[in-house]
Design a protein around this motif. Sequence first.
Motif, mmCIF file in Angstrom:
data_model
loop_
_atom_site.group_PDB
_atom_site.id
_atom_site.type_symbol
_atom_site.label_atom_id
_atom_site.label_comp_id
_atom_site.label_asym_id
_atom_site.label_seq_id
_atom_site.Cartn_x
_atom_site.Cartn_y
_atom_site.Cartn_z
ATOM 1 N N VAL A 19 -0.262 -6.652 -0.628
ATOM 2 C CA VAL A 19 0.771 -5.631 -0.425
ATOM 3 C C VAL A 19 1.512 -5.407 -1.727
ATOM 4 N N GLY A 20 1.724 -4.144 -2.087
ATOM 5 C CA GLY A 20 2.464 -3.820 -3.301
ATOM 6 C C GLY A 20 3.714 -3.035 -2.975
ATOM 7 N N ASN A 21 4.803 -3.302 -3.675
ATOM 8 C CA ASN A 21 6.058 -2.584 -3.461
ATOM 9 C C ASN A 21 6.409 -1.760 -4.680
ATOM 10 N N TYR A 22 6.943 -0.574 -4.449
ATOM 11 C CA TYR A 22 7.393 0.276 -5.542
ATOM 12 C C TYR A 22 8.879 0.027 -5.755
ATOM 13 N N ALA A 29 2.755 -0.399 -0.028
ATOM 14 C CA ALA A 29 1.365 0.041 0.071
ATOM 15 C C ALA A 29 0.477 -1.180 0.009
ATOM 16 N N THR A 30 -0.703 -1.075 0.590
ATOM 17 C CA THR A 30 -1.648 -2.180 0.568
ATOM 18 C C THR A 30 -2.725 -1.891 -0.463
ATOM 19 N N VAL A 31 -3.037 -2.881 -1.274
ATOM 20 C CA VAL A 31 -4.030 -2.748 -2.335
ATOM 21 C C VAL A 31 -5.209 -3.645 -2.020
ATOM 22 N N GLY A 32 -6.410 -3.119 -2.126
ATOM 23 C CA GLY A 32 -7.607 -3.901 -1.826
ATOM 24 C C GLY A 32 -8.736 -3.564 -2.781
ATOM 25 N N ILE A 33 -9.793 -4.346 -2.725
ATOM 26 C CA ILE A 33 -10.950 -4.157 -3.603
ATOM 27 C C ILE A 33 -12.202 -3.989 -2.755
ATOM 28 N N ALA A 34 -13.018 -3.005 -3.118
ATOM 29 C CA ALA A 34 -14.300 -2.783 -2.450
ATOM 30 C C ALA A 34 -15.373 -2.633 -3.521
ATOM 31 N N GLU A 35 -16.594 -2.994 -3.182
ATOM 32 C CA GLU A 35 -17.710 -2.854 -4.113
ATOM 33 C C GLU A 35 -18.785 -1.972 -3.501
ATOM 34 N N GLU A 37 -22.499 0.132 -4.982
ATOM 35 C CA GLU A 37 -23.450 0.614 -5.982
ATOM 36 C C GLU A 37 -23.013 0.313 -7.414
ATOM 37 N N GLY A 38 -22.629 -0.938 -7.626
ATOM 38 C CA GLY A 38 -22.299 -1.399 -8.976
ATOM 39 C C GLY A 38 -20.884 -1.131 -9.431
ATOM 40 N N TYR A 39 -20.104 -0.450 -8.616
ATOM 41 C CA TYR A 39 -18.709 -0.171 -8.968
ATOM 42 C C TYR A 39 -17.769 -1.072 -8.176
ATOM 43 N N GLU A 40 -16.673 -1.437 -8.810
ATOM 44 C CA GLU A 40 -15.588 -2.130 -8.120
ATOM 45 C C GLU A 40 -14.448 -1.129 -7.943
ATOM 46 N N PHE A 41 -14.127 -0.850 -6.715
ATOM 47 C CA PHE A 41 -13.073 0.123 -6.397
ATOM 48 C C PHE A 41 -11.761 -0.600 -6.106
ATOM 49 N N HIS A 42 -10.709 -0.183 -6.763
ATOM 50 C CA HIS A 42 -9.371 -0.693 -6.444
ATOM 51 C C HIS A 42 -8.695 0.365 -5.579
ATOM 52 N N LEU A 43 -8.585 0.070 -4.294
ATOM 53 C CA LEU A 43 -8.070 1.026 -3.324
ATOM 54 C C LEU A 43 -6.598 0.766 -3.055
ATOM 55 N N THR A 44 -5.793 1.818 -3.067
ATOM 56 C CA THR A 44 -4.388 1.711 -2.688
ATOM 57 C C THR A 44 -4.154 2.548 -1.438
ATOM 58 N N ASP A 45 -3.841 1.885 -0.344
ATOM 59 C CA ASP A 45 -3.590 2.573 0.924
ATOM 60 C C ASP A 45 -2.121 2.974 0.966
ATOM 61 N N LEU A 46 -1.844 4.227 0.572
ATOM 62 C CA LEU A 46 -0.461 4.709 0.519
ATOM 63 C C LEU A 46 0.035 5.082 1.912
ATOM 64 N N PRO A 47 1.346 5.101 2.114
ATOM 65 C CA PRO A 47 1.890 5.501 3.421
ATOM 66 C C PRO A 47 1.443 6.914 3.780
ATOM 67 N N GLY A 48 1.279 7.168 5.052
ATOM 68 C CA GLY A 48 0.910 8.500 5.509
ATOM 69 C C GLY A 48 2.049 9.482 5.304
ATOM 70 N N THR A 49 1.725 10.681 4.833
ATOM 71 C CA THR A 49 2.749 11.694 4.635
ATOM 72 C C THR A 49 2.122 13.073 4.769
ATOM 73 N N GLN A 65 4.010 7.114 -6.911
ATOM 74 C CA GLN A 65 2.787 6.354 -7.145
ATOM 75 C C GLN A 65 1.742 7.223 -7.855
ATOM 76 N N ILE A 66 1.585 8.458 -7.383
ATOM 77 C CA ILE A 66 0.586 9.345 -7.975
ATOM 78 C C ILE A 66 0.975 9.758 -9.388
ATOM 79 N N ILE A 67 2.257 10.015 -9.601
ATOM 80 C CA ILE A 67 2.720 10.465 -10.919
ATOM 81 C C ILE A 67 2.734 9.320 -11.927
#
Length: 280
Positions: A19-22, A29-35, A37-49, A65-67
């Motif tokens: 979990v990450g806090n601004y 927001a929750t931050v996770g990692i997925a793999e 086809e050779g890529y490591e994705f750093h996913l940030t699940d932002l609040p719904g809006t 977060q986006i800016i």
Amino acid sequence: PNCGKTSLFNYASGANERVGNYSGVTVSATVGIAEFEGYEFHLTDLPGTYSLSTYSPEEIYVRRQIIDKTPDVVLNVLDASNLERNLYLTTQLIDMNLRMVCALNMFDETERRGDNIDHVKLGNLLAVPMVPTVFKTGRGVEELFRTIIGIYEGKIKEGHIHVNHGQYIEQGINALRDILRKDSKVKQRYTPRFLAIKFLEGDKEAENFIRSLENADTLFHVREEAAKIISKELKCDAETAIMDAKYGFINGALQEAEFGIGDKEDTYKITHIIDHVITH
């Protein structure tokens, strides 16, 4: 909100999350990692809006977060059965000129209801790839990640459009944008067009940023004149006029993409009953 994006996050990253806090905002927001086809994705699940305005902590959080931590690719998850409402946020992300892919999630429910949508044509109209998905089963997830990789590697040709807000609004946006694009401080944080739109709307965060610029007085004067013209010609304030224009653009795009709601099955019967009471 309620578009199923957390289902994708859980499906893709499993338990590998944190979990990450601004700073200064109580939302997280929750931050996770997925793999894949050779890529490591750093996913940030932002609040719904539903938008990037600054009326709620969630909206402020997502926008900052986006800016401030601009991602390589924005994964914009939409409830495919509620496209008109969900696409409003998409138009604002288009204003920000971000690399983006849209997941038309819960697509199975639209199929059961008998909806019609040419998602390829809609993607072409908005210059954003649209991928039908069902996150709870994993349908479309591999195609979604391949699309993200294609955008990142430049193999999927990126287009860009400007949402046309009509003559009087565009005059105001362009007048502000032309001043803002000359300021290096602006370019470090915003696309001038996005900042011009938010400032014209009367957005508080945009106003605070504008006040820090050397030509703030000129910008406020230009905005005031633009707002007067919009009020005179369109008979409403600038924020309402911009919102109406965006929904007009969305409706036009959906019509071109032959969007239609089916009547095979009311997949939202319970939701409609609850809404009838709560939103009366």
